[in-house]
Design an enzyme around this catalytic site. Structure first.
Site, PDB file in Angstrom:
ATOM      1  N   HIS A 263       0.875  -1.185   0.000  1.00 18.92           N
ATOM      2  CA  HIS A 263       0.000   0.000   0.000  1.00 18.92           C
ATOM      3  C   HIS A 263       0.912   1.234   0.000  1.00 18.92           C
ATOM      4  O   HIS A 263       1.758   1.382  -0.882  1.00 18.92           O
ATOM      5  CB  HIS A 263      -0.930  -0.121   1.215  1.00 18.92           C
ATOM      6  N   HIS A 302      -2.159  -2.437  -9.561  1.00 15.99           N
ATOM      7  CA  HIS A 302      -3.175  -1.866  -8.679  1.00 15.99           C
ATOM      8  C   HIS A 302      -4.387  -2.769  -8.700  1.00 15.99           C
ATOM      9  O   HIS A 302      -4.718  -3.328  -9.733  1.00 15.99           O
ATOM     10  CB  HIS A 302      -3.572  -0.453  -9.156  1.00 15.99           C
ATOM     11  N   ASP A 358       2.865   5.569  -6.602  1.00 23.71           N
ATOM     12  CA  ASP A 358       4.104   5.469  -5.836  1.00 23.71           C
ATOM     13  C   ASP A 358       5.348   5.328  -6.706  1.00 23.71           C
ATOM     14  O   ASP A 358       6.462   5.355  -6.189  1.00 23.71           O
ATOM     15  CB  ASP A 358       4.028   4.256  -4.883  1.00 23.71           C
TER      16      ASP A 358
HETATM   17  N1  CMC Z   1       5.110  -6.818 -10.116  1.00 18.81           N
HETATM   18  C1  CMC Z   1       5.001  -8.021 -10.727  1.00 18.81           C
HETATM   19  N2  CMC Z   1       3.862  -8.729 -10.846  1.00 18.81           N
HETATM   20  C2  CMC Z   1       2.755  -8.188 -10.344  1.00 18.81           C
HETATM   21  C3  CMC Z   1       2.772  -6.925  -9.702  1.00 18.81           C
HETATM   22  C4  CMC Z   1       3.998  -6.240  -9.602  1.00 18.81           C
HETATM   23  N3  CMC Z   1       4.074  -5.041  -9.015  1.00 18.81           N
HETATM   24  N4  CMC Z   1       1.524  -6.634  -9.276  1.00 18.81           N
HETATM   25  C5  CMC Z   1       0.745  -7.673  -9.637  1.00 18.81           C
HETATM   26  N5  CMC Z   1       1.490  -8.597 -10.277  1.00 18.81           N
HETATM   27  C6  CMC Z   1       1.022  -9.867 -10.858  1.00 18.81           C
HETATM   28  C7  CMC Z   1       0.610 -10.839  -9.765  1.00 18.81           C
HETATM   29  O1  CMC Z   1       1.723 -11.629  -9.355  1.00 18.81           O
HETATM   30  C8  CMC Z   1      -0.458 -11.638 -10.483  1.00 18.81           C
HETATM   31  O2  CMC Z   1       0.202 -12.526 -11.382  1.00 18.81           O
HETATM   32  P1  CMC Z   1      -0.434 -13.998 -11.657  1.00 18.81           P
HETATM   33  O3  CMC Z   1      -1.755 -13.741 -12.296  1.00 18.81           O
HETATM   34  O4  CMC Z   1       0.555 -14.668 -12.560  1.00 18.81           O
HETATM   35  O5  CMC Z   1      -0.558 -14.663 -10.322  1.00 18.81           O
HETATM   36  C9  CMC Z   1      -1.163 -10.592 -11.344  1.00 18.81           C
HETATM   37  O6  CMC Z   1      -0.175  -9.569 -11.574  1.00 18.81           O
HETATM   38  C10 CMC Z   1      -2.402 -10.000 -10.706  1.00 18.81           C
HETATM   39  O7  CMC Z   1      -2.011  -9.358  -9.493  1.00 18.81           O
HETATM   40  P2  CMC Z   1      -2.747  -9.519  -8.094  1.00 18.81           P
HETATM   41  O8  CMC Z   1      -1.765 -10.053  -7.089  1.00 18.81           O
HETATM   42  O9  CMC Z   1      -4.038 -10.231  -8.260  1.00 18.81           O
HETATM   43  O10 CMC Z   1      -3.028  -8.012  -7.771  1.00 18.81           O
HETATM   44  P3  CMC Z   1      -3.690  -7.453  -6.460  1.00 18.81           P
HETATM   45  O11 CMC Z   1      -4.822  -6.616  -6.893  1.00 18.81           O
HETATM   46  O12 CMC Z   1      -3.989  -8.530  -5.473  1.00 18.81           O
HETATM   47  O13 CMC Z   1      -2.504  -6.555  -5.827  1.00 18.81           O
HETATM   48  C11 CMC Z   1      -1.036  -4.747  -5.551  1.00 18.81           C
HETATM   49  C12 CMC Z   1      -2.390  -5.195  -6.081  1.00 18.81           C
HETATM   50  C13 CMC Z   1      -0.961  -3.227  -5.617  1.00 18.81           C
HETATM   51  C14 CMC Z   1      -0.899  -5.160  -4.071  1.00 18.81           C
HETATM   52  C15 CMC Z   1       0.082  -5.398  -6.387  1.00 18.81           C
HETATM   53  O14 CMC Z   1      -0.038  -4.972  -7.734  1.00 18.81           O
HETATM   54  C16 CMC Z   1       1.475  -5.065  -5.873  1.00 18.81           C
HETATM   55  O15 CMC Z   1       1.960  -5.721  -4.943  1.00 18.81           O
HETATM   56  N6  CMC Z   1       2.156  -4.018  -6.453  1.00 18.81           N
HETATM   57  C17 CMC Z   1       3.431  -3.574  -5.957  1.00 18.81           C
HETATM   58  C18 CMC Z   1       3.243  -2.741  -4.692  1.00 18.81           C
HETATM   59  C19 CMC Z   1       2.718  -1.357  -5.012  1.00 18.81           C
HETATM   60  O16 CMC Z   1       3.226  -0.658  -5.890  1.00 18.81           O
HETATM   61  N7  CMC Z   1       1.715  -0.921  -4.219  1.00 18.81           N
HETATM   62  C20 CMC Z   1       1.162   0.441  -4.348  1.00 18.81           C
HETATM   63  C21 CMC Z   1      -0.264   0.428  -4.825  1.00 18.81           C
HETATM   64  S1  CMC Z   1      -0.819   2.088  -5.312  1.00 18.81           S
HETATM   65  C22 CMC Z   1      -0.784   3.029  -3.885  1.00 18.81           C
HETATM   66  C23 CMC Z   1      -1.903   2.673  -2.977  1.00 18.81           C
HETATM   67  O17 CMC Z   1      -3.036   3.124  -3.211  1.00 18.81           O
HETATM   68  O18 CMC Z   1      -1.658   1.956  -2.008  1.00 18.81           O
END
Ligand code: CMC
Length: 422
Positions: A263, A302, A358
């Site tokens: 986050h 996201h 971010d």
């Molecule tokens: N790098 C590589 N792969 C990713 C990333 C990433 N940053 N984000 C998602 N994926 C992959 C994930 O592994 C999954 O792959 P697969 O389908 O093969 O299993 C696919 O994309 C779908 O992702 P998800 O895990 O279902 O996504 P989520 O909605 O559960 O998580 C998130 C969202 C923001 C936690 C995640 O994208 C992440 O960890 N990003 C990096 C951390 C980040 O930048 N966070 C800031 C978010 S914006 C500020 C805020 O509002 O907090």
């Protein structure tokens, strides 16, 4: 009934028509037909937890609006305090209302002397600024016991002013303590963001002169972070607030959620990632590692945006303006290369992974002189009006206590064995 869905319980053949309202089905209507059957949705991906007038977000189109106003217009034309007023009071202030709001916030900015002497001084010298922030916001609950009167809308507004006003004071004090500088008291003559920058960076007796480009960038970053509907920290605030906890522990719990690297902690994690990559020539190897699952590309992806985060675009433009004043950030080349490689790679394209807010913000913060540990604190200052607006809205709706159900997956009924046979 305008739009509806019909569901059938195949065990009994019973059917029910459930109205669709703004893309949601009422769980109450569902439960009337299927009592005891819950939605299995642990990360609330398909669950609406609130009726809210505050923020509209369309992740597919990359749209974000606070109370109907597009984020692009707000970022360009309004100050953070105007946006804070919009969020917590429901409308943009006119001239006299803004003056009144600025003076209310200015007067409430100082913090109790005990706070400096007894609370801040108690932390270890290397305490992380977010750990300090989360604990000290919670500690403020003990200073204003009247804040527990959460069903009183006037009391809520008084606490909203206090919290928005004191966040920069607490944040800057936490920083100054860590670096061994004397505390700078808030100056009611300064606007919100100048006052924060002065409390952070002032040295000696002469007034701190803030560069207008850096001031505007900081203020705009606060605007961009001010709200983002039902994100993890805001949902936390609504859940904790639904127990009628006081606003200080409620906002502290929201800040704790924000601290996580998935986050708001991502801005710090991005900077550490860029430093670890070290050189734009190492980007391809890094991306190979991301695709192999070794690590995440921080600042990308996201839950809701499946398009370029509109905030990221604005931050990227602001970064260039800031670097004209501060000189370029050497990590910028690595960030630009990462973005270019990722946006052209099928792994990221197939998963709709784009830069989020971010990705570039940390580069600006670093160039302005903020240590990495302060990055998420800056996010928290910006998000405070959003958390408070949702807290106030939830209480004004007489919401019930948040209490989801679960799918039990543990052992069936069994007898407790005596200790010698366990
Ligand atoms: N790098 C590589 N792969 C990713 C990333 C990433 N940053 N984000 C998602 N994926 C992959 C994930 O592994 C999954 O792959 P697969 O389908 O093969 O299993 C696919 O994309 C779908 O992702 P998800 O895990 O279902 O996504 P989520 O909605 O559960 O998580 C998130 C969202 C923001 C936690 C995640 O994208 C992440 O960890 N990003 C990096 C951390 C980040 O930048 N966070 C800031 C978010 S914006 C500020 C805020 O509002 O907090």
């Amino acid at each position: 009934m305008d739009e509806s869905i019909t569901i059938t319980d195949n065990r009994t053949g019973e059917t029910a028509e459930i109205p669709l309202l703004d893309g949601t089905v009422s769980a109450k209507a569902w439960s009337n037909l299927l009592p005891g059957i819950w939605f299995d949705d642990p990360s609330f991906s398909a669950t609406s937890g609130a009726d809210s007038d505050i923020t509209y977000l369309d992740g597919a189109q990359g749209l974000l609006r606070y109370r109907g106003y597009p984020i692009e217009q707000l970022a360009e034309t309004t100050s953070f305090l105007e946006v804070a007023h919009l969020l917590v009071r429901g409308h943009l202030p006119d001239g006299p209302q803004l003056k009144q709001w600025q003076s209310e916030i200015g007067e409430a900015a100082p913090i109790h002397e005990n706070f400096h002497k007894r609370i801040l001084e108690g932390f270890r010298d290397d305490a992380h600024a977010m750990g300090v922030l989360v604990s000290t916001i919670a500690a403020m609950s003990t200073f204003w016991p009247e804040s527990k009167d959460v069903e009183n809308p006037e009391q809520r507004q008084a606490e909203i002013v206090r919290l928005i006003a004191k966040m920069p004071t607490v944040a800057a004090s936490a920083y100054r303590r860590n670096v061994g500088l004397p505390y700078v008291f808030p100056d009611p003559e300064l606007d919100y963001t100048s006052n924060f920058l002065s409390m952070m960076f002032k040295t000696g007796d002469s007034p701190y002169v803030v560069d207008p480009v850096l001031h505007d960038a900081m203020d705009m970053l606060f605007v961009l972070h001010a709200d983002h509907e039902q994100n993890c920290s805001t949902t936390t605030a609504r859940v904790v607030g639904s127990a009628h906890a006081d606003p200080y522990v409620t906002i502290s719990s929201a800040a704790a959620a924000l601290y996580g690297p998935r986050h708001g902690g991502a801005n710090e994690a991005v900077l550490r990632m860029l430093e670890n990559i070290g050189n734009h020539r190492n980007v391809d190897d890094f991306i190979t590692g991301v695709k192999a699952g070794d690590q995440k590309l921080m600042g990308f992806g996201h839950r809701v945006y499946k398009n370029y985060d509109p905030r990221a675009r604005i931050v990227k433009d602001a970064a260039h303006r800031v670097f004209e004043v501060t000189g370029t950030n050497p990590l910028l080349d690595i960030a630009l290369k990462l973005e270019e490689v990722a946006l052209n790679d099928s792994y990221f394209i197939d998963r709709s992974l784009y830069p989020n807010v971010d990705f570039y913000s940390g580069l600006i913060y670093q160039s302005m002189g903020f240590p990495v540990e302060m990055f998420t604190v800056l996010f928290a200052i910006g998000r405070t009006p959003g958390w408070l607006a949702h807290w106030d809205e939830m209480l004004s709706q007489n919401s019930r206590i948040a209490r989801p159900r679960q799918r039990y997956t543990g052992p069936a009924d069994r007898d407790v064995p005596s200790i010698d046979v366990r």
